[in-house]
Scaffold this active site. Structure first.
Site, PDB file in Angstrom:
ATOM      1  N   ASP A  52       0.838  -1.203   0.000  1.00  0.00           N
ATOM      2  CA  ASP A  52       0.000   0.000   0.000  1.00  0.00           C
ATOM      3  C   ASP A  52       0.878   1.260   0.000  1.00  0.00           C
ATOM      4  OD1 ASP A  52       0.863  -0.162   2.597  1.00  0.00           O
ATOM      5  OD2 ASP A  52      -1.121  -0.010   3.520  1.00  0.00           O
ATOM      6  N   SER A  53       2.200   1.064  -0.037  1.00  0.00           N
ATOM      7  CA  SER A  53       3.112   2.185  -0.305  1.00  0.00           C
ATOM      8  C   SER A  53       2.846   2.727  -1.710  1.00  0.00           C
ATOM      9  CB  SER A  53       4.568   1.743  -0.158  1.00  0.00           C
ATOM     10  OG  SER A  53       4.802   0.539  -0.870  1.00  0.00           O
ATOM     11  N   ASP A  91      -1.165  -6.097  -0.148  1.00  0.00           N
ATOM     12  CA  ASP A  91      -1.605  -5.431   1.078  1.00  0.00           C
ATOM     13  C   ASP A  91      -3.106  -5.190   1.046  1.00  0.00           C
ATOM     14  OD1 ASP A  91       0.503  -5.027   2.839  1.00  0.00           O
ATOM     15  OD2 ASP A  91       1.164  -3.176   1.853  1.00  0.00           O
ATOM     16  N   LYS A 121      -1.492  -9.311   3.001  1.00  0.00           N
ATOM     17  CA  LYS A 121      -0.758  -8.834   4.183  1.00  0.00           C
ATOM     18  C   LYS A 121      -1.622  -7.821   4.906  1.00  0.00           C
ATOM     19  CE  LYS A 121       3.058  -6.004   3.930  1.00  0.00           C
ATOM     20  NZ  LYS A 121       2.590  -4.796   4.655  1.00  0.00           N
ATOM     21  N   GLU A 123      -1.796  -5.345   8.746  1.00  0.00           N
ATOM     22  CA  GLU A 123      -0.982  -4.774   9.821  1.00  0.00           C
ATOM     23  C   GLU A 123      -1.655  -4.956  11.175  1.00  0.00           C
ATOM     24  OE1 GLU A 123      -0.137  -0.666   8.908  1.00  0.00           O
ATOM     25  OE2 GLU A 123       0.790  -1.156   6.978  1.00  0.00           O
ATOM     26  N   GLU A 190       8.866  -4.005  10.774  1.00  0.00           N
ATOM     27  CA  GLU A 190       9.294  -2.713  10.226  1.00  0.00           C
ATOM     28  C   GLU A 190       9.856  -1.806  11.314  1.00  0.00           C
ATOM     29  OE1 GLU A 190       6.635  -0.900   7.451  1.00  0.00           O
ATOM     30  OE2 GLU A 190       7.753   0.992   7.402  1.00  0.00           O
TER      31      GLU A 190
HETATM   32  O1  KIV Z   1       3.453  -1.101   1.631  1.00  0.00           O
HETATM   33  C1  KIV Z   1       4.628  -1.482   1.678  1.00  0.00           C
HETATM   34  O2  KIV Z   1       5.456  -1.204   0.801  1.00  0.00           O
HETATM   35  C2  KIV Z   1       5.019  -2.290   2.817  1.00  0.00           C
HETATM   36  C3  KIV Z   1       6.492  -2.511   3.008  1.00  0.00           C
HETATM   37  C4  KIV Z   1       7.066  -1.298   3.615  1.00  0.00           C
HETATM   38  C5  KIV Z   1       6.768  -3.720   3.794  1.00  0.00           C
HETATM   39  O3  KIV Z   1       4.221  -2.716   3.581  1.00  0.00           O
END
Ligand code: KIV
Length: 272
Positions: A52-53, A91, A121, A123, A190
């Site tokens: 989600d980056s 994510d 994934k 959090e 992280e």
């Molecule tokens: O969204 C992302 O890129 C991440 C990484 C920082 C692990 O979750």
């Protein structure tokens, strides 16, 4: 060295656990589009994360919060089409699983069904236990994410290193044990102290993947735009840049502009 491995077998969650068992490090990198995903897959990446980056590096937001489930699905579909070998993890974005476990499983099912990704994934630890259980019970592999969890940035108020204090470190270790016991197949750690990441790694059966959590984990992950030097505004201590593409792309663009303005491009050979 442009391809790390000749092994073309598909990477599975089980293979990642076997890699931990035999001490082989896991390489994971983010991707958000077909072309880049295809290149890093050909290089031999073990795991491609549709992070989600994307909210930051693709859409220009200052946090990961604005990206929606529909947008993440679009990125994940493109990445999936580019990857043959790596495990593709997507994510679930902020707001798509925290509300309740029914919403969580609905979001995870959409992600899997509409993209063909291999896993999701999410959090958090104890606070999202029910959601993790429900997603796992639908047969969807889950990767956890602890430490600096960017979707909680408004709670933290800073991107500084997490879990330096004993209380937070104990909670993180307990959360990691919980994720392992629930049946997650891996955990991203992280921006936490390397010593804590090592303790977690030794304590859990599943692979731990570090971003800013030192070298004693089972693998590493970086954001593609950071490690390729496309995004030059972000240079935390944990980041190693493997290319300086910002300058390469800018120089190429300037060269092209010059050629167009000077009537040098296209020439006879480049015309029909
Ligand atoms: O969204 C992302 O890129 C991440 C990484 C920082 C692990 O979750």
């Amino acid at each position: 060295m442009s391809t790390y491995t000749e092994d073309t077998r598909k990477v599975t969650t089980q293979r990642l656990i076997e890699m931990k068992q035999r001490g082989e490090k896991i390489a994971m990198l983010t991707a958000y589009d077909y072309s880049m995903a295809s290149i890093i897959d050909q290089a031999g990446m073990d795991v491609v994360l549709v992070g989600d980056s994307a909210s930051n590096v693709m859409a220009g937001h200052t946090t990961t919060l604005p990206v929606t489930l529909d947008q993440m699905i679009w990125y994940a579909q493109a990445v999936r089409r580019g990857v043959k070998r790596a495990l593709v993890v997507a994510d679930l974005p902020f707001g798509s699983y925290q509300g309740n476990s029914k919403e969580a499983v609905h979001s995870a099912i959409r992600m899997m069904k509409e993209t063909g990704c291999d896993a999701v994934k999410i959090e958090g630890g104890l606070e999202i236990k029910e959601s993790i259980e429900r997603i796992l019970s639908a047969g969807i592999p889950v990767m956890g994410h602890l430490g600096l969890t960017p979707q909680s940035i408004n709670k933290f108020g800073t991107y500084a290193v997490r879990a330096r204090e004993a209380e937070e470190a104990t909670k993180l270790l307990n959360d990691a044990i919980l994720l392992d016991e629930l049946g997650c197949f891996g955990i991203v750690l992280e921006k936490i102290p390397a010593e804590l990441a090592q303790r977690v790694t030794e304590r859990v059966q599943i692979p731990t993947i570090s971003i800013g959590a030192g070298q004693y984990t089972d693998g590493q992950v970086l954001v593609m735009h950071d490690m390729l030097g496309i995004n030059t505004e972000f240079s935390p201590r944990f980041l190693r840049r493997y290319a300086e593409l910002h300058d390469v792309i800018k120089d190429a663009a300037a060269h092209y502009i010059r050629d167009v303005k000077n009537r040098d491009f296209p020439n006879e050979k480049e015309s029909y």
